[in-house]
Design a protein around this motif. Structure first.
Motif, PDB file in Angstrom:
ATOM      1  N   MET A  88       0.852  -1.170   0.000  1.00 47.79           N
ATOM      2  CA  MET A  88       0.000   0.000   0.000  1.00 47.79           C
ATOM      3  C   MET A  88       0.900   1.236   0.000  1.00 47.79           C
ATOM      4  O   MET A  88       1.846   1.312   0.776  1.00 47.79           O
ATOM      5  N   THR A  89       0.566   2.168  -0.845  1.00 50.94           N
ATOM      6  CA  THR A  89       1.384   3.375  -0.977  1.00 50.94           C
ATOM      7  C   THR A  89       1.078   4.372   0.137  1.00 50.94           C
ATOM      8  O   THR A  89       0.045   4.284   0.807  1.00 50.94           O
ATOM      9  N   GLY A  90       1.973   5.322   0.296  1.00 50.21           N
ATOM     10  CA  GLY A  90       1.757   6.385   1.274  1.00 50.21           C
ATOM     11  C   GLY A  90       0.521   7.201   0.936  1.00 50.21           C
ATOM     12  O   GLY A  90      -0.199   7.656   1.826  1.00 50.21           O
ATOM     13  N   GLU A  91       0.274   7.379  -0.353  1.00 44.51           N
ATOM     14  CA  GLU A  91      -0.918   8.111  -0.787  1.00 44.51           C
ATOM     15  C   GLU A  91      -2.193   7.364  -0.379  1.00 44.51           C
ATOM     16  O   GLU A  91      -3.154   7.985   0.086  1.00 44.51           O
ATOM     17  N   ASP A  92      -2.162   6.030  -0.534  1.00 42.26           N
ATOM     18  CA  ASP A  92      -3.318   5.217  -0.110  1.00 42.26           C
ATOM     19  C   ASP A  92      -3.542   5.349   1.393  1.00 42.26           C
ATOM     20  O   ASP A  92      -4.672   5.529   1.852  1.00 42.26           O
ATOM     21  N   LEU A  93      -2.455   5.261   2.150  1.00 42.85           N
ATOM     22  CA  LEU A  93      -2.570   5.361   3.608  1.00 42.85           C
ATOM     23  C   LEU A  93      -3.132   6.715   4.018  1.00 42.85           C
ATOM     24  O   LEU A  93      -3.985   6.789   4.911  1.00 42.85           O
ATOM     25  N   ASN A  94      -2.675   7.768   3.365  1.00 44.69           N
ATOM     26  CA  ASN A  94      -3.191   9.108   3.674  1.00 44.69           C
ATOM     27  C   ASN A  94      -4.684   9.203   3.367  1.00 44.69           C
ATOM     28  O   ASN A  94      -5.445   9.805   4.135  1.00 44.69           O
ATOM     29  N   ARG A  95      -5.092   8.611   2.248  1.00 44.47           N
ATOM     30  CA  ARG A  95      -6.506   8.649   1.869  1.00 44.47           C
ATOM     31  C   ARG A  95      -7.362   7.889   2.886  1.00 44.47           C
ATOM     32  O   ARG A  95      -8.406   8.369   3.318  1.00 44.47           O
ATOM     33  N   PHE A  96      -6.899   6.697   3.279  1.00 39.45           N
ATOM     34  CA  PHE A  96      -7.661   5.912   4.255  1.00 39.45           C
ATOM     35  C   PHE A  96      -7.654   6.571   5.631  1.00 39.45           C
ATOM     36  O   PHE A  96      -8.657   6.542   6.346  1.00 39.45           O
ATOM     37  N   GLU A  97      -6.537   7.181   5.999  1.00 36.05           N
ATOM     38  CA  GLU A  97      -6.489   7.889   7.278  1.00 36.05           C
ATOM     39  C   GLU A  97      -7.492   9.043   7.280  1.00 36.05           C
ATOM     40  O   GLU A  97      -8.211   9.243   8.256  1.00 36.05           O
ATOM     41  N   LYS A  98      -7.548   9.784   6.192  1.00 31.86           N
ATOM     42  CA  LYS A  98      -8.493  10.892   6.092  1.00 31.86           C
ATOM     43  C   LYS A  98      -9.935  10.374   6.183  1.00 31.86           C
ATOM     44  O   LYS A  98     -10.770  10.946   6.898  1.00 31.86           O
ATOM     45  N   LEU A  99     -10.214   9.280   5.482  1.00 34.87           N
ATOM     46  CA  LEU A  99     -11.553   8.681   5.526  1.00 34.87           C
ATOM     47  C   LEU A  99     -11.918   8.244   6.943  1.00 34.87           C
ATOM     48  O   LEU A  99     -13.018   8.518   7.433  1.00 34.87           O
ATOM     49  N   LEU A 100     -10.984   7.592   7.620  1.00 36.76           N
ATOM     50  CA  LEU A 100     -11.229   7.149   8.993  1.00 36.76           C
ATOM     51  C   LEU A 100     -11.428   8.326   9.941  1.00 36.76           C
ATOM     52  O   LEU A 100     -12.306   8.286  10.814  1.00 36.76           O
ATOM     53  N   LEU A 101     -10.642   9.371   9.768  1.00 35.32           N
ATOM     54  CA  LEU A 101     -10.786  10.553  10.630  1.00 35.32           C
ATOM     55  C   LEU A 101     -12.135  11.241  10.405  1.00 35.32           C
ATOM     56  O   LEU A 101     -12.756  11.717  11.359  1.00 35.32           O
ATOM     57  N   GLU A 102     -12.598  11.255   9.154  1.00 39.44           N
ATOM     58  CA  GLU A 102     -13.914  11.831   8.869  1.00 39.44           C
ATOM     59  C   GLU A 102     -15.017  11.010   9.529  1.00 39.44           C
ATOM     60  O   GLU A 102     -15.942  11.561  10.130  1.00 39.44           O
ATOM     61  N   LYS A 103     -14.912   9.687   9.412  1.00 44.47           N
ATOM     62  CA  LYS A 103     -15.908   8.807  10.047  1.00 44.47           C
ATOM     63  C   LYS A 103     -15.872   8.974  11.565  1.00 44.47           C
ATOM     64  O   LYS A 103     -16.901   8.994  12.222  1.00 44.47           O
ATOM     65  N   ARG A 104     -14.675   9.123  12.108  1.00 48.52           N
ATOM     66  CA  ARG A 104     -14.525   9.300  13.557  1.00 48.52           C
ATOM     67  C   ARG A 104     -15.195  10.593  14.015  1.00 48.52           C
ATOM     68  O   ARG A 104     -15.900  10.618  15.024  1.00 48.52           O
ATOM     69  N   GLU A 105     -14.971  11.662  13.269  1.00 47.26           N
ATOM     70  CA  GLU A 105     -15.571  12.955  13.608  1.00 47.26           C
ATOM     71  C   GLU A 105     -17.098  12.872  13.573  1.00 47.26           C
ATOM     72  O   GLU A 105     -17.783  13.377  14.463  1.00 47.26           O
ATOM     73  N   THR A 106     -17.632  12.213  12.552  1.00 48.84           N
ATOM     74  CA  THR A 106     -19.082  12.037  12.441  1.00 48.84           C
ATOM     75  C   THR A 106     -19.622  11.250  13.626  1.00 48.84           C
ATOM     76  O   THR A 106     -20.641  11.616  14.215  1.00 48.84           O
ATOM     77  N   LEU A 107     -18.933  10.174  13.982  1.00 48.16           N
ATOM     78  CA  LEU A 107     -19.368   9.365  15.125  1.00 48.16           C
ATOM     79  C   LEU A 107     -19.339  10.152  16.426  1.00 48.16           C
ATOM     80  O   LEU A 107     -20.261  10.055  17.237  1.00 48.16           O
ATOM     81  N   LEU A 108     -18.277  10.905  16.627  1.00 46.16           N
ATOM     82  CA  LEU A 108     -18.187  11.700  17.859  1.00 46.16           C
ATOM     83  C   LEU A 108     -19.325  12.703  17.936  1.00 46.16           C
ATOM     84  O   LEU A 108     -19.905  12.907  19.005  1.00 46.16           O
ATOM     85  N   HIS A 109     -19.664  13.279  16.817  1.00 47.54           N
ATOM     86  CA  HIS A 109     -20.788  14.216  16.774  1.00 47.54           C
ATOM     87  C   HIS A 109     -22.094  13.491  17.118  1.00 47.54           C
ATOM     88  O   HIS A 109     -22.891  13.977  17.925  1.00 47.54           O
ATOM     89  N   GLU A 110     -22.302  12.319  16.513  1.00 52.11           N
ATOM     90  CA  GLU A 110     -23.521  11.552  16.785  1.00 52.11           C
ATOM     91  C   GLU A 110     -23.582  11.095  18.236  1.00 52.11           C
ATOM     92  O   GLU A 110     -24.636  11.144  18.862  1.00 52.11           O
ATOM     93  N   LEU A 111     -22.458  10.639  18.757  1.00 54.07           N
ATOM     94  CA  LEU A 111     -22.434  10.199  20.155  1.00 54.07           C
ATOM     95  C   LEU A 111     -22.748  11.354  21.091  1.00 54.07           C
ATOM     96  O   LEU A 111     -23.421  11.175  22.098  1.00 54.07           O
ATOM     97  N   GLY A 112     -22.265  12.534  20.770  1.00 56.92           N
ATOM     98  CA  GLY A 112     -22.586  13.715  21.569  1.00 56.92           C
ATOM     99  C   GLY A 112     -24.064  13.999  21.540  1.00 56.92           C
ATOM    100  O   GLY A 112     -24.675  14.321  22.561  1.00 56.92           O
TER     101      GLY A 112
END
Length: 124
Positions: free
Chosen positions: A1-25
């Motif tokens: 997996m390339t660094g670009e792929d990892l960055n893309r997946f990290e960004k996707l995971l961080l977005e999902k995390r932010e959404t979840l934190l908002h929903e949990l709140g």
């Protein structure tokens, strides 16, 4: 997996995390405020029992959903940790590549599709 792929997946995971934190709140505020209102006695004694049952059911559903969302948050945090330690995209059972298509669908996946299928059938 390339660094670009990892960055893309990290960004996707961080977005999902932010959404979840908002929903949990939201769920936390909703259930805490409902419970506080009940304790404070803002419900009159003349309220119909069916209304009280509906309120209880809604609180229980909110707690259940928050619990599921909390578990999902845990899995997202684990995936972010795997990105940091270089294990992201590798199956923790057989150590093979999980595959980008699977990670696109389930970015927090920790098993390849073959091992996940075996787990669901009780073979792992």
């Amino acid at each position: 997996m390339t660094g670009e792929d990892l960055n893309r997946f990290e960004k996707l995971l961080l977005e999902k995390r932010e959404t979840l934190l908002h929903e949990l709140g939201y769920f936390g505020d909703k259930t805490i405020n409902s419970a506080a209102r009940d304790v404070a006695g803002s419900y009159p004694f003349s309220e119909h029992p069916a209304d009280q049952g509906t309120e209880s059911m809604e609180q229980e559903q909110a707690y259940d959903l928050a619990s599921r969302e909390g578990r999902f948050l845990f899995h997202i945090d684990e995936a972010l940790e795997r990105i940091k330690n270089g294990a992201y995209g590798l199956c923790y059972v057989c150590n093979s590549d999980i595959g980008k298509a699977r990670l696109e669908a389930v970015p927090h996946a920790r098993m390849c599709i073959e091992c996940k299928s075996k787990e669901e059938r009780g073979l792992i």
